[in-house]
Design an enzyme around this catalytic site. Structure first.
Site, mmCIF file in Angstrom:
data_model
loop_
_atom_site.group_PDB
_atom_site.id
_atom_site.type_symbol
_atom_site.label_atom_id
_atom_site.label_comp_id
_atom_site.label_asym_id
_atom_site.label_seq_id
_atom_site.Cartn_x
_atom_site.Cartn_y
_atom_site.Cartn_z
ATOM 1 N N TYR A 187 -4.254 -45.481 40.932
ATOM 2 C CA TYR A 187 -2.841 -45.614 39.896
ATOM 3 C C TYR A 187 -2.722 -46.785 39.488
ATOM 4 O O TYR A 187 -2.522 -47.626 40.223
ATOM 5 C CB TYR A 187 -1.557 -45.110 40.931
ATOM 6 C CG TYR A 187 -1.832 -43.605 41.253
ATOM 7 C CD1 TYR A 187 -2.917 -42.638 40.570
ATOM 8 C CD2 TYR A 187 -0.975 -42.880 41.977
ATOM 9 C CE1 TYR A 187 -3.014 -41.187 41.052
ATOM 10 C CE2 TYR A 187 -1.004 -41.526 42.317
ATOM 11 C CZ TYR A 187 -1.780 -40.701 41.850
ATOM 12 O OH TYR A 187 -2.105 -39.350 42.426
ATOM 13 N N TRP A 212 0.919 -31.205 43.373
ATOM 14 C CA TRP A 212 1.266 -32.358 42.354
ATOM 15 C C TRP A 212 1.639 -31.596 40.734
ATOM 16 O O TRP A 212 0.999 -30.291 40.654
ATOM 17 C CB TRP A 212 0.418 -33.468 42.000
ATOM 18 C CG TRP A 212 -1.083 -32.957 41.700
ATOM 19 C CD1 TRP A 212 -1.917 -32.560 42.483
ATOM 20 C CD2 TRP A 212 -1.660 -33.059 40.525
ATOM 21 N NE1 TRP A 212 -3.263 -32.374 41.980
ATOM 22 C CE2 TRP A 212 -2.928 -32.770 40.632
ATOM 23 C CE3 TRP A 212 -1.072 -33.564 39.087
ATOM 24 C CZ2 TRP A 212 -4.198 -32.751 39.479
ATOM 25 C CZ3 TRP A 212 -2.284 -33.333 38.047
ATOM 26 C CH2 TRP A 212 -3.511 -32.993 38.089
ATOM 27 N N ARG A 253 5.800 -39.317 28.723
ATOM 28 C CA ARG A 253 4.593 -39.581 29.352
ATOM 29 C C ARG A 253 3.533 -39.210 28.196
ATOM 30 O O ARG A 253 2.593 -39.837 28.254
ATOM 31 C CB ARG A 253 4.304 -38.602 30.474
ATOM 32 C CG ARG A 253 2.840 -38.392 31.011
ATOM 33 C CD ARG A 253 2.493 -37.669 32.111
ATOM 34 N NE ARG A 253 3.771 -37.846 33.457
ATOM 35 C CZ ARG A 253 3.697 -37.251 34.448
ATOM 36 N NH1 ARG A 253 2.873 -36.055 34.721
ATOM 37 N NH2 ARG A 253 4.549 -37.424 35.339
ATOM 38 N N GLY A 277 7.941 -36.755 40.338
ATOM 39 C CA GLY A 277 7.669 -38.012 39.748
ATOM 40 C C GLY A 277 9.061 -38.393 38.941
ATOM 41 O O GLY A 277 9.760 -37.461 38.494
ATOM 42 N N GLU A 298 18.071 -35.140 39.507
ATOM 43 C CA GLU A 298 18.028 -33.865 39.026
ATOM 44 C C GLU A 298 16.812 -33.018 39.892
ATOM 45 O O GLU A 298 16.873 -32.023 40.293
ATOM 46 C CB GLU A 298 17.569 -33.901 37.489
ATOM 47 C CG GLU A 298 17.119 -32.302 36.874
ATOM 48 C CD GLU A 298 16.639 -32.436 35.308
ATOM 49 O OE1 GLU A 298 16.411 -31.520 34.991
ATOM 50 O OE2 GLU A 298 16.626 -33.516 34.947
#
Length: 323
Positions: free
Chosen positions: A54, A209, A230, A286, A295
């Site tokens: 990452y 994920w 993103r 994420g 949230e």
């Protein structure tokens, strides 16, 4: 927060966790990493996911800096990292799970994270060129040397997982305890069908994920790719076809209406739906802001609203596009 046992291991992970893919080292700096991790921890999160690859190692460095600032008691949280792609271009250092690479890679992670051990070390993808026995033995040695407590795999086929598990069982090695697969309303077959026997035979855990399908299920892409999302990041152009798929975005619109009926956001509905699956140990979320963390964490409260009737309605809405 709800806590679930990680497969047949003795350790428990929070049903919602925080990951660093596409955020730490790209969209999130040290101060924001500290803030997002702090808010997640206050909501009950105890599992923080990372990977060597990452942001080319920067994600681990950033998480390490955040952990040092936060000064949490080490046994109160879990950190994971994953290995396969490598950080260098040497013939034995990229796209491999050979012993030489794995034993060096774990040391690199520990240095970047500033930790003496990580809780879960993953084989990030399968390596068809390395004998699986070599990989299993290396992961066993990493645990025996105290550099990781458990090990798992990510996006391996059911056959590959079975092979690894049976080799570990044959030689008395530490067995893989978890898989990290993609799992969301649009991507279901591997977890729900292919892994069925793996869950039954080995009681594998899962740290799933992309519960929002890279943000698609949040509804933010219904009208195209917004700036700062993103989908607009350099290097993530490969997501564009999926994020702008008209049929999927039509489904997202229908899901948003259903979410509103139960007092939830589309994101919360999608995340809570993943938790309905008893084979999901934790859903990795994420975030690039405190608001997003808050949230996402509220999704745990939405879970009780997903009655069998609501679940059936969700199933009917996504039936035409799920795979």
């Amino acid at each position: 927060m709800e806590y679930r046992r990680l497969g047949r291991s003795g350790v428990k992970v929070s049903a919602l966790s925080l990951g660093s893919w596409v955020t730490f080292g790209t969209a999130v700096d040290t101060d924001l990493a500290v803030a997002t991790m702090k808010v997640a921890r206050e909501a009950g999160v105890n599992f923080f996911d990372n990977a060597e690859a990452y942001a080319g190692g920067q994600s681990e460095e950033l998480m390490g800096k955040a952990l040092r600032k936060l000064k949490w008691r080490r046994n109160s949280y879990l950190v994971s990292s994953k290995y396969f792609w490598g950080l260098n271009d040497g013939v034995n250092e990229r796209n491999t799970l050979n012993r030489k690479y794995l034993l060096d890679a774990i040391d690199g992670s520990l240095e970047r994270l500033g930790l003496s051990f990580i809780d879960i070390a993953y084989c990030h993808r399968p390596d068809p060129e390395t004998p699986i026995e070599e990989t299993v033995r290396a992961m066993n040695d990493i645990i025996d040397r105290g550099k990781a407590l458990y090990w798992g795999v990510s996006e391996w086929s059911a056959a590959e997982i079975r092979n690894a598990y049976e080799i570990a069982d044959r030689y008395g090695f530490h067995k893989p305890v978890t898989e990290q697969p993609q799992y969301n309303l649009f991507h279901r077959k591997r977890v729900e069908v292919e892994y069925e026997e793996i869950f039954r035979d080995f009681k594998m855990g899962t740290t799933t994920w992309s519960p929002l399908a890279s943000g698609l299920l949040s509804g933010k892409y219904v009208n195209g790719i917004p700036e700062g999302s993103r989908g607009a990041l350099s290097g993530y152009e490969w997501l564009t076809p999926s994020l702008t798929d008209p049929s999927k975005n039509n489904v997202v619109g229908e899901l948003a209406k259903l979410a509103a009926e139960i007092g939830a956001t589309p994101s919360q509905l999608a995340i809570a739906w993943c938790l309905l699956n008893p084979n999901v140990s934790t859903v990795i979320t994420g975030a690039t802001s405190i608001a997003q963390v808050n949230e996402n964490m509220e999704s745990i409260k939405v879970l009780s609203s997903l009655t069998p009737e609501i679940a059936q309605r969700i199933q009917a809405i996504v039936a035409s596009v799920a795979n």
